[in-house]
Motif scaffolding. Structure first.
Motif, PDB file in Angstrom:
ATOM      1  N   LEU A  64       0.831  -1.208   0.000  1.00  0.00           N
ATOM      2  CA  LEU A  64       0.000   0.000   0.000  1.00  0.00           C
ATOM      3  C   LEU A  64       0.866   1.258   0.000  1.00  0.00           C
ATOM      4  CD1 LEU A  64      -2.884  -0.875   2.482  1.00  0.00           C
ATOM      5  CD2 LEU A  64      -3.022  -0.651   0.016  1.00  0.00           C
ATOM      6  N   VAL A  65       1.966   1.226   0.753  1.00  0.00           N
ATOM      7  CA  VAL A  65       2.886   2.372   0.775  1.00  0.00           C
ATOM      8  C   VAL A  65       3.448   2.613  -0.619  1.00  0.00           C
ATOM      9  CG1 VAL A  65       5.072   3.218   1.672  1.00  0.00           C
ATOM     10  CG2 VAL A  65       3.495   2.054   3.198  1.00  0.00           C
ATOM     11  N   ALA A  66       3.930   1.522  -1.238  1.00  0.00           N
ATOM     12  CA  ALA A  66       4.532   1.654  -2.564  1.00  0.00           C
ATOM     13  C   ALA A  66       3.494   2.107  -3.589  1.00  0.00           C
ATOM     14  CB  ALA A  66       5.154   0.325  -2.992  1.00  0.00           C
ATOM     15  N   LEU A  67       2.282   1.594  -3.441  1.00  0.00           N
ATOM     16  CA  LEU A  67       1.213   1.978  -4.375  1.00  0.00           C
ATOM     17  C   LEU A  67       0.947   3.473  -4.281  1.00  0.00           C
ATOM     18  CD1 LEU A  67      -0.712   0.527  -6.310  1.00  0.00           C
ATOM     19  CD2 LEU A  67      -2.374   0.440  -4.458  1.00  0.00           C
ATOM     20  N   GLU A  68       0.988   3.972  -3.056  1.00  0.00           N
ATOM     21  CA  GLU A  68       0.758   5.410  -2.888  1.00  0.00           C
ATOM     22  C   GLU A  68       1.876   6.217  -3.547  1.00  0.00           C
ATOM     23  OE1 GLU A  68      -0.166   6.809   1.094  1.00  0.00           O
ATOM     24  OE2 GLU A  68       1.168   8.487   0.663  1.00  0.00           O
ATOM     25  N   HIS A  69       3.117   5.781  -3.376  1.00  0.00           N
ATOM     26  CA  HIS A  69       4.232   6.536  -3.953  1.00  0.00           C
ATOM     27  C   HIS A  69       4.238   6.441  -5.470  1.00  0.00           C
ATOM     28  CE1 HIS A  69       5.773   7.640  -0.176  1.00  0.00           C
ATOM     29  NE2 HIS A  69       6.212   6.452   0.178  1.00  0.00           N
ATOM     30  N   VAL A  70       3.938   5.254  -5.977  1.00  0.00           N
ATOM     31  CA  VAL A  70       4.070   5.073  -7.425  1.00  0.00           C
ATOM     32  C   VAL A  70       2.962   5.809  -8.163  1.00  0.00           C
ATOM     33  CG1 VAL A  70       2.746   2.966  -7.869  1.00  0.00           C
ATOM     34  CG2 VAL A  70       4.853   3.355  -9.089  1.00  0.00           C
ATOM     35  N   THR A  71       1.825   5.992  -7.528  1.00  0.00           N
ATOM     36  CA  THR A  71       0.733   6.705  -8.195  1.00  0.00           C
ATOM     37  C   THR A  71       0.631   8.149  -7.729  1.00  0.00           C
ATOM     38  OG1 THR A  71      -0.809   5.957  -6.514  1.00  0.00           O
ATOM     39  CG2 THR A  71      -0.669   4.631  -8.488  1.00  0.00           C
ATOM     40  N   SER A  72       1.523   8.598  -6.852  1.00  0.00           N
ATOM     41  CA  SER A  72       1.432   9.923  -6.232  1.00  0.00           C
ATOM     42  C   SER A  72       0.032  10.156  -5.662  1.00  0.00           C
ATOM     43  CB  SER A  72       1.743  11.046  -7.217  1.00  0.00           C
ATOM     44  OG  SER A  72       2.989  10.837  -7.776  1.00  0.00           O
ATOM     45  N   ALA A  73      -0.519   9.137  -5.029  1.00  0.00           N
ATOM     46  CA  ALA A  73      -1.890   9.236  -4.534  1.00  0.00           C
ATOM     47  C   ALA A  73      -1.969  10.166  -3.337  1.00  0.00           C
ATOM     48  CB  ALA A  73      -2.403   7.853  -4.146  1.00  0.00           C
ATOM     49  N   THR A  74      -3.080  10.857  -3.223  1.00  0.00           N
ATOM     50  CA  THR A  74      -3.298  11.747  -2.088  1.00  0.00           C
ATOM     51  C   THR A  74      -4.248  11.126  -1.074  1.00  0.00           C
ATOM     52  OG1 THR A  74      -3.010  13.609  -3.568  1.00  0.00           O
ATOM     53  CG2 THR A  74      -4.042  14.068  -1.462  1.00  0.00           C
ATOM     54  N   PHE A 122       3.848  15.679 -17.403  1.00  0.00           N
ATOM     55  CA  PHE A 122       4.657  14.851 -18.268  1.00  0.00           C
ATOM     56  C   PHE A 122       6.096  15.341 -18.275  1.00  0.00           C
ATOM     57  CE2 PHE A 122       0.484  14.136 -20.245  1.00  0.00           C
ATOM     58  CZ  PHE A 122       0.460  12.767 -20.072  1.00  0.00           C
ATOM     59  N   GLY A 123       7.011  14.442 -18.564  1.00  0.00           N
ATOM     60  CA  GLY A 123       8.377  14.829 -18.786  1.00  0.00           C
ATOM     61  C   GLY A 123       9.167  15.097 -17.531  1.00  0.00           C
ATOM     62  N   LYS A 124       8.485  15.123 -16.380  1.00  0.00           N
ATOM     63  CA  LYS A 124       9.232  15.357 -15.153  1.00  0.00           C
ATOM     64  C   LYS A 124       9.547  14.017 -14.508  1.00  0.00           C
ATOM     65  CE  LYS A 124       7.603  19.939 -14.072  1.00  0.00           C
ATOM     66  NZ  LYS A 124       6.725  20.717 -13.223  1.00  0.00           N
ATOM     67  N   LEU A 125      10.741  13.939 -13.992  1.00  0.00           N
ATOM     68  CA  LEU A 125      11.147  12.707 -13.350  1.00  0.00           C
ATOM     69  C   LEU A 125      10.382  12.562 -12.037  1.00  0.00           C
ATOM     70  CD1 LEU A 125      13.187  10.748 -14.424  1.00  0.00           C
ATOM     71  CD2 LEU A 125      14.848  11.698 -12.846  1.00  0.00           C
ATOM     72  N   PRO A 126       9.856  11.369 -11.739  1.00  0.00           N
ATOM     73  CA  PRO A 126       9.183  11.200 -10.452  1.00  0.00           C
ATOM     74  C   PRO A 126      10.177  11.315  -9.304  1.00  0.00           C
ATOM     75  CG  PRO A 126       8.832   9.311 -11.890  1.00  0.00           C
ATOM     76  CD  PRO A 126       9.860  10.157 -12.533  1.00  0.00           C
ATOM     77  N   SER A 127       9.651  11.495  -8.121  1.00  0.00           N
ATOM     78  CA  SER A 127      10.489  11.592  -6.935  1.00  0.00           C
ATOM     79  C   SER A 127      11.222  10.273  -6.700  1.00  0.00           C
ATOM     80  CB  SER A 127       9.606  11.891  -5.738  1.00  0.00           C
ATOM     81  OG  SER A 127       8.701  10.819  -5.580  1.00  0.00           O
ATOM     82  N   ASN A 157      11.068   8.421  -4.089  1.00  0.00           N
ATOM     83  CA  ASN A 157      10.093   7.458  -3.577  1.00  0.00           C
ATOM     84  C   ASN A 157       9.320   6.821  -4.720  1.00  0.00           C
ATOM     85  OD1 ASN A 157      10.752   7.865  -0.976  1.00  0.00           O
ATOM     86  ND2 ASN A 157       8.961   9.090  -0.439  1.00  0.00           N
ATOM     87  N   GLY A 158       8.915   7.665  -5.675  1.00  0.00           N
ATOM     88  CA  GLY A 158       8.134   7.154  -6.793  1.00  0.00           C
ATOM     89  C   GLY A 158       8.927   6.154  -7.622  1.00  0.00           C
ATOM     90  N   ARG A 159      10.193   6.476  -7.859  1.00  0.00           N
ATOM     91  CA  ARG A 159      11.012   5.570  -8.664  1.00  0.00           C
ATOM     92  C   ARG A 159      11.280   4.260  -7.923  1.00  0.00           C
ATOM     93  NH1 ARG A 159      15.909   9.106  -9.849  1.00  0.00           N
ATOM     94  NH2 ARG A 159      14.930  10.469  -8.333  1.00  0.00           N
ATOM     95  N   MET A 160      11.588   4.385  -6.617  1.00  0.00           N
ATOM     96  CA  MET A 160      11.830   3.170  -5.847  1.00  0.00           C
ATOM     97  C   MET A 160      10.566   2.324  -5.767  1.00  0.00           C
ATOM     98  SD  MET A 160      14.884   2.691  -4.894  1.00  0.00           S
ATOM     99  CE  MET A 160      15.004   1.729  -3.392  1.00  0.00           C
ATOM    100  N   ALA A 161       9.413   2.999  -5.636  1.00  0.00           N
ATOM    101  CA  ALA A 161       8.158   2.255  -5.547  1.00  0.00           C
ATOM    102  C   ALA A 161       7.880   1.525  -6.850  1.00  0.00           C
ATOM    103  CB  ALA A 161       7.011   3.201  -5.212  1.00  0.00           C
ATOM    104  N   ALA A 162       8.204   2.181  -7.982  1.00  0.00           N
ATOM    105  CA  ALA A 162       8.000   1.518  -9.272  1.00  0.00           C
ATOM    106  C   ALA A 162       8.892   0.283  -9.369  1.00  0.00           C
ATOM    107  CB  ALA A 162       8.309   2.488 -10.410  1.00  0.00           C
ATOM    108  N   ALA A 163      10.153   0.441  -8.920  1.00  0.00           N
ATOM    109  CA  ALA A 163      11.057  -0.713  -8.925  1.00  0.00           C
ATOM    110  C   ALA A 163      10.516  -1.805  -8.016  1.00  0.00           C
ATOM    111  CB  ALA A 163      12.448  -0.294  -8.478  1.00  0.00           C
ATOM    112  N   PHE A 164      10.007  -1.392  -6.866  1.00  0.00           N
ATOM    113  CA  PHE A 164       9.482  -2.382  -5.913  1.00  0.00           C
ATOM    114  C   PHE A 164       8.330  -3.172  -6.524  1.00  0.00           C
ATOM    115  CE2 PHE A 164       6.194  -3.445  -2.815  1.00  0.00           C
ATOM    116  CZ  PHE A 164       6.883  -4.385  -2.080  1.00  0.00           C
TER     117      PHE A 164
END
Lengths: 407, 173
Positions: free
Chosen positions: A68-78, A175-180, A182-189
């Protein structure tokens, strides 16, 4: 419902979990250890089965929190920011899962048929895969990876508490901006998790029946994981809010969101569960049907039916109604039901292998459950006692509290 | 039957919270039949405006069960009555095998009927001369609509201004 524009939130602070409560958990832990040692002496096979069931169950809850933590980071969920500390608290159990994963390896010879002398696989290459050294290495690798990601997200979140929004300011917007980071690590996770959790389910649960295989098994255990994780978030947040540990942060609206997710993923659960059953039933190969044959005859079918009702029929029908879904007691009941059902799901996956007819959970299960429950509870309590119960440094927290999910 | 047109105050807002807040205030001051136009669903707006729970889910639910029932009946008729086939020794009425089609038929009918019901209930039809109240309402602005009759206009305008509306004007609606 008058709600002025929310521009700041007050820190609810750490949860004041009482000493008496922690002492009860320590006592449960001690009882668990004693029952386990007694079990080792008198009922060695059964005690390791109970160990596996409860180990896997609490691992699933912890991994569900991490997911759930990773899902929040990867989607930038609020929407889920208000719950993130609870999910992180669950994930903080993962280092303990690593420790007791080593303990599980001690029991491998007791529970897995392939680890016993003179066992022959139906295919030769399986014998290489399920050699004890390779099996142990894999187990350690999964657990190390999960513990690493768990600690990574937790430490960064706690650092954010102290340093405010600075740490993760390069948020993913546009678009075109690199995710944070956390976002990148969450995507890898997410990618790593899909592979490791599938393999872990195969290693720990599916290999109990070494001649059986299902390409859907990892998805099945994952569906249970996600449903249980959402139920755990509901249970934790409702209980903590009733005690006032969440301050003014979590509102009814947030429960409705969680209840919606639980509703959605109870459908996912039955979809996957039915699909696995259906395909095996339809093709009707003896080596595939052995899985369900074992788990339906001899009274196990009642557990199967219970899972169908507790994981899908009841939560689905009850949470379908918009008004009912807003009732805190109703969603709490459904969440407890799902959590209980998830335990019986693991029980139903593990036990029929060595027990042809239904056996009730006995004292070895009680012992193993008490032990892991206490360990899980103490770990969760440790994090929540020392740190704020919400990720107070997250800049998205205000919007999450105010319901500005798209801001 | 379309209602008679009546003067309606429109307030354009930048953010959904001001909109919800203004809606609550308007309802407390006795305005009724409030409406809002937003580019996306806003949490808590329906409650704030005192909108009734939509009857649309009932259409979906009813049509789902009708569709699922029809789908299952058709499968039963073809597979067990009209042309029974022995497929790998399975029973003619193979419930698990019928489930996917039953489910899909339910979804199909529920989806189509909900779509048509939304079109009908919203009286949505091709309208080449349609002029939106404000084109920004489809992007990032929010409107609160307060029908105010003949004498309530000033109060409605004052209320919207107080709630920090960017623009306030009247339309016939």
């Amino acid at each position: 419902m008058h709600e002025p524009q929310i521009t700041s939130v007050s820190d609810p602070g750490p949860a004041p979990i009482s000493r008496a409560y922690r002492q009860q958990l320590w006592a449960a832990l001690a009882i668990g250890v004693v029952l386990f040692l007694v079990g080792l002496k008198f009922d060695t096979g059964r005690v390791w089965e109970s160990f596996l069931v409860n180990y896997f169950y609490f691992l699933v809850l912890a991994l569900g929190g991490l997911f759930l933590v990773a899902l929040e980071h990867v989607t930038s969920a609020t929407w889920s920011v208000v719950f993130r500390r609870l999910a992180e608290a669950a994930a903080s159990y993962l280092p303990w899962a690593l420790v007791f994963g080593v303990a599980l390896l001690l029991g491998v010879r007791r529970i897995y048929p392939w680890a016993q002398a003179g066992f022959h696989f139906d295919r030769a290459n399986k014998a290489h895969y399920f050699s004890f050294p390779f099996y142990s290495e894999r187990t350690m690798i999964y657990l190390l990876i999960w513990a690493f990601f768990g600690l990574f997200f937790i430490f960064r979140s706690l650092r954010q508490d102290r340093e405010g929004g600075q740490i993760n300011r390069r948020a993913a917007t546009g678009f075109g901006k690199l995710p944070s980071l956390n976002g990148r690590m969450a995507a890898a996770f997410m990618i790593v998790f899909a592979v490791t959790f599938t393999l872990a389910s195969v290693d720990w649960i599916m290999s109990l029946q070494p001649d059986w295989s299902s390409s859907m098994f990892g998805v099945y255990t994952f569906a249970g994981l996600f449903e249980a994780a959402l139920a755990l978030m509901i249970v934790m947040s409702v209980i903590m809010r009733r005690r006032g540990w969440l301050g003014e942060i979590v509102t009814d609206r947030h429960y409705v969101d969680l209840a919606r997710m639980l509703h959605a993923f109870c459908i996912f659960m039955v979809y996957i569960g039915f699909e696995q059953y259906f395909l095996i039933w339809y093709s009707n190969f003896p080596e595939e049907t052995s899985f369900f044959h074992r788990r339906i005859v001899g009274g196990w079918g009642w557990v199967f039916l219970f899972l169908l009702f507790a994981k899908w029929v009841f939560p689905f029908c009850v949470l379908l109604n918009q008004k009912v879904r807003r009732n805190e007691n109703v969603i709490l009941t459904m969440a407890w039901l799902v959590l209980i059902a998830e335990w019986f799901d693991v029980y139903w996956l593990v036990l029929p292998v060595h027990h042809a007819s239904f056996v009730l959970p006995n004292w070895t299960d009680v012992g193993a459950f008490l032990f892991f429950f206490a360990l899980f509870g103490l770990t969760v309590a440790r994090l929540l006692r020392r740190h704020s119960t919400v990720p107070i440094g997250d800049p998205k927290l205000v919007n999450s509290v105010a319901g500005r999910y798209l801001a | 039957m379309p209602k008679a047109k009546q003067p309606t105050a429109v307030g354009i807002f930048r953010d959904p919270e001001s909109l919800v807040h203004a809606g609550e205030t308007a309802r407390r001051r006795g305005f009724r039949d409030l409406d809002a136009i937003t580019p996306y669903p806003v949490h808590g707006l329906a409650e704030a405006l005192g909108l009734k729970v939509s009857w649309m889910p009932r259409v979906t639910k009813t049509c789902f069960f009708v569709g699922a029932g029809l789908g299952y009946s058709f499968e039963y008729w073809t597979m067990a009555i009209a042309w029974p086939l022995n497929i790998a020794g399975k029973p003619f009425n193979s419930v698990p095998a019928f489930m996917p089609v039953t489910f899909e038929c339910g979804i199909l009918l529920a989806g189509i009927c909900t779509f048509l019901a939304v079109l009908a209930a919203g009286r949505l039809r091709p309208a080449p001369n349609f002029k939106p109240i404000d084109p920004r309402l489809t992007n990032d602005h929010f409107a609160l609509l307060i029908p105010h009759g003949v004498e309530g206009g000033a109060a409605a305008h004052a209320l919207l201004r107080q709630a920090h509306a960017l623009e306030v004007f009247d339309v016939e609606r």
